[in-house]
Write a protein that holds these residues in place. Structure first.
Motif, short mmCIF file in Angstrom:
data_model
loop_
_atom_site.label_atom_id
_atom_site.label_comp_id
_atom_site.label_asym_id
_atom_site.label_seq_id
_atom_site.Cartn_x
_atom_site.Cartn_y
_atom_site.Cartn_z
N SER A 89 0.83 -1.21 0.00
CA SER A 89 0.00 0.00 0.00
C SER A 89 0.86 1.25 0.00
CB SER A 89 -0.92 0.02 1.23
OG SER A 89 -1.92 -0.96 1.15
N LEU A 90 0.44 2.24 -0.79
CA LEU A 90 1.11 3.53 -0.85
C LEU A 90 0.22 4.59 -0.21
CD1 LEU A 90 3.33 5.46 -1.85
CD2 LEU A 90 2.10 5.58 -4.04
N MET A 91 0.78 5.31 0.78
CA MET A 91 0.06 6.37 1.48
C MET A 91 0.60 7.73 1.04
SD MET A 91 -1.89 4.57 3.58
CE MET A 91 -1.92 2.83 4.07
N ARG A 92 -0.30 8.64 0.67
CA ARG A 92 0.09 9.99 0.31
C ARG A 92 -0.69 10.97 1.18
NH1 ARG A 92 -0.67 8.69 -6.03
NH2 ARG A 92 1.42 7.92 -6.53
N ASN A 93 -0.02 11.52 2.19
CA ASN A 93 -0.64 12.51 3.06
C ASN A 93 -1.92 12.00 3.71
OD1 ASN A 93 -0.40 15.21 4.10
ND2 ASN A 93 -2.16 15.81 2.85
N VAL A 94 -1.82 10.86 4.36
CA VAL A 94 -2.95 10.19 5.00
C VAL A 94 -2.91 10.46 6.51
CG1 VAL A 94 -4.02 7.96 5.49
CG2 VAL A 94 -3.04 8.43 3.22
N GLN A 95 -4.06 10.81 7.09
CA GLN A 95 -4.09 11.16 8.51
C GLN A 95 -3.74 9.97 9.40
OE1 GLN A 95 -7.61 13.31 9.85
NE2 GLN A 95 -7.89 14.20 7.81
N ASN A 96 -4.32 8.81 9.12
CA ASN A 96 -4.09 7.60 9.93
C ASN A 96 -3.75 6.44 8.99
OD1 ASN A 96 -5.09 8.80 12.56
ND2 ASN A 96 -6.95 8.94 11.33
N PRO A 97 -2.51 6.32 8.55
CA PRO A 97 -2.18 5.28 7.57
C PRO A 97 -2.50 3.86 8.03
CG PRO A 97 -0.42 6.91 7.71
CD PRO A 97 -1.36 7.20 8.83
N ILE A 98 -2.12 3.53 9.26
CA ILE A 98 -2.42 2.21 9.82
C ILE A 98 -3.08 2.43 11.17
CG2 ILE A 98 -1.43 0.10 10.77
CD1 ILE A 98 0.80 0.30 8.71
N VAL A 99 -4.31 1.92 11.33
CA VAL A 99 -5.01 2.18 12.58
C VAL A 99 -5.96 1.05 12.93
CG1 VAL A 99 -6.74 3.57 11.36
CG2 VAL A 99 -6.48 3.83 13.83
N ILE A 100 -5.91 0.63 14.19
CA ILE A 100 -6.95 -0.21 14.80
C ILE A 100 -7.53 0.60 15.95
CG2 ILE A 100 -7.50 -2.32 16.06
CD1 ILE A 100 -5.25 -3.72 14.59
N ASN A 101 -8.81 0.83 15.93
CA ASN A 101 -9.49 1.61 16.97
C ASN A 101 -10.65 0.80 17.52
OD1 ASN A 101 -10.68 3.45 18.64
ND2 ASN A 101 -11.36 4.84 17.03
N GLN A 102 -10.48 0.31 18.75
CA GLN A 102 -11.55 -0.44 19.40
C GLN A 102 -12.26 0.37 20.47
OE1 GLN A 102 -9.47 -4.60 19.90
NE2 GLN A 102 -11.67 -4.83 19.66
N ASN A 103 -12.01 1.66 20.49
CA ASN A 103 -12.64 2.53 21.48
C ASN A 103 -13.45 3.62 20.80
OD1 ASN A 103 -11.53 1.46 24.09
ND2 ASN A 103 -9.61 1.85 23.00
N TYR A 104 -14.10 3.25 19.69
CA TYR A 104 -14.91 4.19 18.93
C TYR A 104 -16.19 4.50 19.70
CZ TYR A 104 -17.51 6.08 14.91
OH TYR A 104 -18.25 6.87 14.06
N CYS A 105 -16.41 5.76 19.99
CA CYS A 105 -17.59 6.16 20.76
C CYS A 105 -17.92 7.61 20.44
CB CYS A 105 -17.33 5.98 22.25
SG CYS A 105 -18.80 6.22 23.29
N PRO A 106 -18.42 7.88 19.22
CA PRO A 106 -18.68 9.26 18.83
C PRO A 106 -19.73 9.92 19.71
CG PRO A 106 -19.69 7.73 17.29
CD PRO A 106 -18.84 6.91 18.20
N ARG A 107 -19.44 11.15 20.06
CA ARG A 107 -20.33 11.99 20.88
C ARG A 107 -20.63 11.36 22.25
NH1 ARG A 107 -22.39 11.64 15.88
NH2 ARG A 107 -23.98 10.16 16.56
N ASN A 108 -19.83 10.32 22.61
CA ASN A 108 -20.01 9.64 23.90
C ASN A 108 -21.44 9.16 24.12
OD1 ASN A 108 -17.34 9.86 24.91
ND2 ASN A 108 -17.71 12.02 25.38
N GLU A 109 -22.04 8.65 23.03
CA GLU A 109 -23.41 8.16 23.11
C GLU A 109 -23.44 6.64 23.04
OE1 GLU A 109 -25.53 9.98 19.96
OE2 GLU A 109 -25.38 12.02 20.76
N ASN A 110 -24.18 6.01 23.93
CA ASN A 110 -24.45 4.57 23.93
C ASN A 110 -23.22 3.71 24.20
OD1 ASN A 110 -27.18 5.09 23.16
ND2 ASN A 110 -26.49 5.32 21.04
N CYS A 111 -22.14 4.30 24.66
CA CYS A 111 -20.96 3.45 24.93
C CYS A 111 -20.03 3.94 26.03
CB CYS A 111 -20.15 3.25 23.64
SG CYS A 111 -19.90 4.75 22.68
N PRO A 112 -20.28 5.05 26.70
CA PRO A 112 -19.34 5.47 27.75
C PRO A 112 -19.18 4.41 28.83
CG PRO A 112 -20.84 7.26 27.22
CD PRO A 112 -21.36 6.03 26.52
N GLY A 113 -17.95 4.21 29.26
CA GLY A 113 -17.67 3.26 30.33
C GLY A 113 -17.66 1.82 29.91
N GLN A 114 -17.82 1.53 28.62
CA GLN A 114 -17.82 0.16 28.13
C GLN A 114 -16.54 -0.12 27.34
OE1 GLN A 114 -21.78 -1.39 26.79
NE2 GLN A 114 -22.32 0.78 26.67
#
Length: 319
Positions: A222-247
């Protein structure tokens, strides 16, 4: 698996359930133009595509569906099995265009979906114009009629020679939306290019309980050109802290390999593994990775992850 915000340029190969498809065998051909599809980019060609699929699916022979050059406006397409045809190749040389008004998809959650099919491949020099800005504007409005992207327990998936940008890159996820969900396994993504995307190669799950899993994934060349997160695993996704805080995420992630990944990050952290405290990521492997930030060294971040780095790995591995 979601290919989020990708513009498919050049040769596109997406293979569902690779079982040794033999493209040289005798095949019955089905041209979407012969079933009413219109390449002017304005006329709805949904029915023509579905009719071509139904004819190919019902054929006793191996089938070849052809989409010639041109622009084809299509709404929700559900390609369903079980097919009589032993194998189906779909060659796309034109551009598949999504409707500007995602509301026209009605009750369907997806623009393109394959259900109950095996030995199906998509190839060609075509493109998908998914109207990404319209989709994200729809989601920002909190409408209930926005497509969710490709999901439903993907396995044995091959993605090759895809270019993304701008957009969100290629994501496996979001997972853990539901407590009981199918996993993702045996996925290969190779020969990809990301330009000015938010993410490159991403695996994402909500910070919620789940029976889901991701295993046996290979990200290669893979070739990355100006990528914010080239390689990322995120298991703490909780936008706006709705339906998942503390879990914490119940999704199990293991046996993930990144090989021959190079290019530039637009942020200091080029490699980020932010895994679940309950189910740490295991079997993560980096090999021949060379990512920089503004022509200088980038950084890596690891939390709750077990793995190893082999050969050259830049930024310095935190595994």
């Amino acid at each position: 698996m979601k290919l989020s915000g990708c513009n498919f340029h050049g040769i596109l190969v997406i293979v569902f359930v690779m079982l040794g498809i033999n493209a040289t065998s005798a095949m019955t051909k089905f041209n979407v133009l012969n079933f009413g599809a219109n390449p002017n980019g304005l006329t709805d060609s949904t029915d023509g595509f579905l009719k071509a699929w139904n004819a190919a699916c019902g054929s006793a022979d191996s089938s070849f569906i052809y989409v010639p050059k041109g622009r084809y406006l299509v709404g929700s397409l559900e390609f369903k099995g079980k097919c009589r045809s032993p194998e189906i190749i779909i060659r796309i040389d034109g551009t598949i265009v999504a409707p500007l008004d995602y509301g026209v998809l009605g009750k369907s959650a997806n623009w393109f979906s394959f259900e109950g099919v095996t030995r199906v491949s998509i190839t060609g020099a075509g493109a998908f114009d998914a109207k990404g800005p319209s989709l994200w504007a729809c989601k920002a409005s909190h409408s209930n009629s926005c497509p969710a992207g490709a999901t439903p327990g993907t396995k044995n998936l091959w993605v090759e020679q895809v270019s993304c940008g701008p957009g969100h890159g290629i994501s496996i996820g979001s997972l853990a939306k539901d407590l009981k969900e199918d996993g993702v396994q045996n996925v290969t993504v190779k020969k990809t290019t990301f330009s000015n995307t938010q993410n490159g190669l991403r695996i994402k799950s909500w910070a919620r309980p789940s029976t889901g899993f991701v295993e046996g994934v290979r990200f290669t060349d893979s070739l990355m050109r100006n990528v914010q997160n080239p390689i990322v695993i995120n298991q703490n996704y909780c936008p706006r802290n709705e339906n998942c805080p503390g879990q914490v995420s119940g999704v199990k992630i293991k046996d993930i390999m990144y090989t021959d990944i190079r290019g530039t990050s637009s942020t200091p952290v080029a490699i980020k593994f932010d895994c679940s405290t309950k189910n740490p990521c295991t079997g993560i492997k980096l090999q021949n990775v060379n990512l920089t930030y503004l022509d200088k060294s980038a950084q890596s971040f690891c939390s709750n992850v077990v793995g190893k780095a082999v050969d050259l790995v830049r930024p310095s591995s935190c595994l």
